[in-house]
Design an enzyme around this catalytic site. Structure first.
Site, PDB file in Angstrom:
ATOM      1  N   THR A  52      -5.270   7.082  -5.453  1.00 27.66           N
ATOM      2  CA  THR A  52      -5.343   7.688  -3.675  1.00 27.66           C
ATOM      3  C   THR A  52      -4.405   8.357  -3.351  1.00 27.66           C
ATOM      4  O   THR A  52      -4.717   9.555  -2.523  1.00 27.66           O
ATOM      5  CB  THR A  52      -5.126   6.011  -3.141  1.00 27.66           C
ATOM      6  OG1 THR A  52      -6.184   5.182  -3.190  1.00 27.66           O
ATOM      7  CG2 THR A  52      -5.141   6.258  -1.507  1.00 27.66           C
ATOM      8  N   GLU A 104       0.760  -1.175   0.002  1.00 30.41           N
ATOM      9  CA  GLU A 104      -0.021   0.121  -0.065  1.00 30.41           C
ATOM     10  C   GLU A 104       0.894   1.427  -0.136  1.00 30.41           C
ATOM     11  O   GLU A 104       0.489   2.384  -0.463  1.00 30.41           O
ATOM     12  CB  GLU A 104      -0.975   0.053   1.314  1.00 30.41           C
ATOM     13  CG  GLU A 104      -2.042  -1.172   0.994  1.00 30.41           C
ATOM     14  CD  GLU A 104      -3.086  -0.918   0.101  1.00 30.41           C
ATOM     15  OE1 GLU A 104      -2.736  -0.984  -1.143  1.00 30.41           O
ATOM     16  OE2 GLU A 104      -4.268  -0.862   0.419  1.00 30.41           O
TER      17      GLU A 104
HETATM   18  N1  HSE Z   1      -8.060   5.090   3.638  1.00 33.55           N
HETATM   19  C1  HSE Z   1      -7.422   5.236   2.514  1.00 33.55           C
HETATM   20  C2  HSE Z   1      -7.717   6.588   1.900  1.00 33.55           C
HETATM   21  C3  HSE Z   1      -8.110   4.136   1.674  1.00 33.55           C
HETATM   22  O1  HSE Z   1      -9.114   7.079   1.992  1.00 33.55           O
HETATM   23  O2  HSE Z   1      -7.263   7.288   1.370  1.00 33.55           O
HETATM   24  C4  HSE Z   1      -7.769   4.071   0.126  1.00 33.55           C
HETATM   25  O3  HSE Z   1      -8.518   3.075  -0.329  1.00 33.55           O
END
Ligand code: HSE
Length: 306
Positions: A181, A128
């Site tokens: 993201t 990630e």
């Molecule tokens: N918590 C993360 C965000 C999840 O909202 O950036 C990304 O899938």
């Protein structure tokens, strides 16, 4: 066992009020990975279908997560990984998490489970970090544990699996625009007001209580995000309309799935979840944006062998 095929579920992170801490796993959509033990040390990504993603180990989330695991064990061989992508990158339903978590889960199975699920989350988070610049766990945790998960703490990592009420269904619509993201994190405010904090943690507590009590109305009342959604929703065409139509269709509540652009809704019962899917689809048909739409049970087991 020398080879394993794995279903790697898509996931909905945040679930409105729980930015970076809440997530759930889906049953209706996921990737498939085939991982094989090799005598040659290291990790080789031998094949990717469905999406154009890097085969270079250090540029691939599955490769990076896999190496994090390999570095922590005394196994002298390596692994070959095949990835069949069904989850589109940049869709907001945990595409990178499915690959990163799938790789480490499969490797752990082939090594006869030397690592705990919590350790696997830690390895998968390295993937990630490569994908978004931040090692968030709210997609990889539900992908590995199944059901709903809460990241109670990042340091030290503490993950709690939350009860899944049996009649709960998710509807997800993915308008075909890509939101990275990393980009949708950059636009977030760095600080929040105490007033917003109070509203937000009231809802996080409410959602967790609703899930354990199997109180569907409480779940619905708690699906509110005062912090992230007001900022990110600007990136998603038709967002406000989709939200209000899902409620009219009978859904308990809805919000942005992960970092978007997918929008999710939770419903009691499959019929309502399907009605919600129709209502969401109508909006994008009207504004002329293509989409994928899914109705799914909550996947309570997470990664599994196929
Ligand atoms: N918590 C993360 C965000 C999840 O909202 O950036 C990304 O899938």
């Amino acid at each position: 066992m020398k080879r394993i095929s794995v279903f790697c579920p898509a996931t909905i992170a945040n679930i409105s009020c729980g930015f970076d801490v809440l997530g759930l796993a889906l049953e209706a959509i996921g990737d498939e990975m085939i991982v094989t033990k090799t005598e040659e040390p290291g990790i080789r990504i031998s094949k990717i279908t469905g999406q154009a993603l890097p085969l270079e180990t250090m540029d691939n989330v599955a490769g990076v997560a896999g190496l994090a695991l390999l570095n922590q064990c005394d196994y002298e061989g390596g692994f070959e990984i095949e990835i069949h992508k069904k989850i589109k990158p940049g869709s907001g339903i945990g595409s990178s998490a499915a690959s990163a978590a799938g790789a480490v889960w499969a490797m752990n199975e082939l090594l006869e489970q030397p690592f705990t699920q919590l350790e696997l989350v830690n390895f998968a988070m390295q993937g990630e970090a490569l994908a978004s610049g931040v090692a968030h766990a709210d997609n990889v945790a539900p992908a590995l544990f199944g059901g709903f998960t809460l990241v109670r703490s990042y340091e030290p990592l503490d993950i709690i699996k939350i009860n899944t009420p049996p009649e709960l269904y998710a509807t997800v619509i993915h308008p075909q625009i890509e939101v990275k993201t990393s980009d949708s994190r950059k636009i977030l405010k760095r600080s929040i007001s105490l007033k917003d904090g109070i509203k937000q943690w009231g809802n996080v507590g409410g959602l967790i209580a609703g899930l354990f009590l199997e109180d569907y109305d409480l779940i619905g009342r708690s699906l509110v995000d005062h912090i992230v959604e007001p900022v990110r929703s600007m990136l998603i065409p038709g967002f406000n309309e989709v939200k209000s139509e899902t409620i009219k269709a009978g859904a308990l509540g809805s919000g942005i799935s992960g970092s978007g652009p997918s929008i999710f809704a939770l419903s009691k019962g499959k019929e309502t979840a399907e009605r919600t899917a129709d209502a969401m689809s109508k909006i994008y048909n009207n504004i002329g944006v293509e989409y994928d739409v899914y109705v799914s049970k909550i996947n309570t087991i997470g990664m599994h062998k196929i």
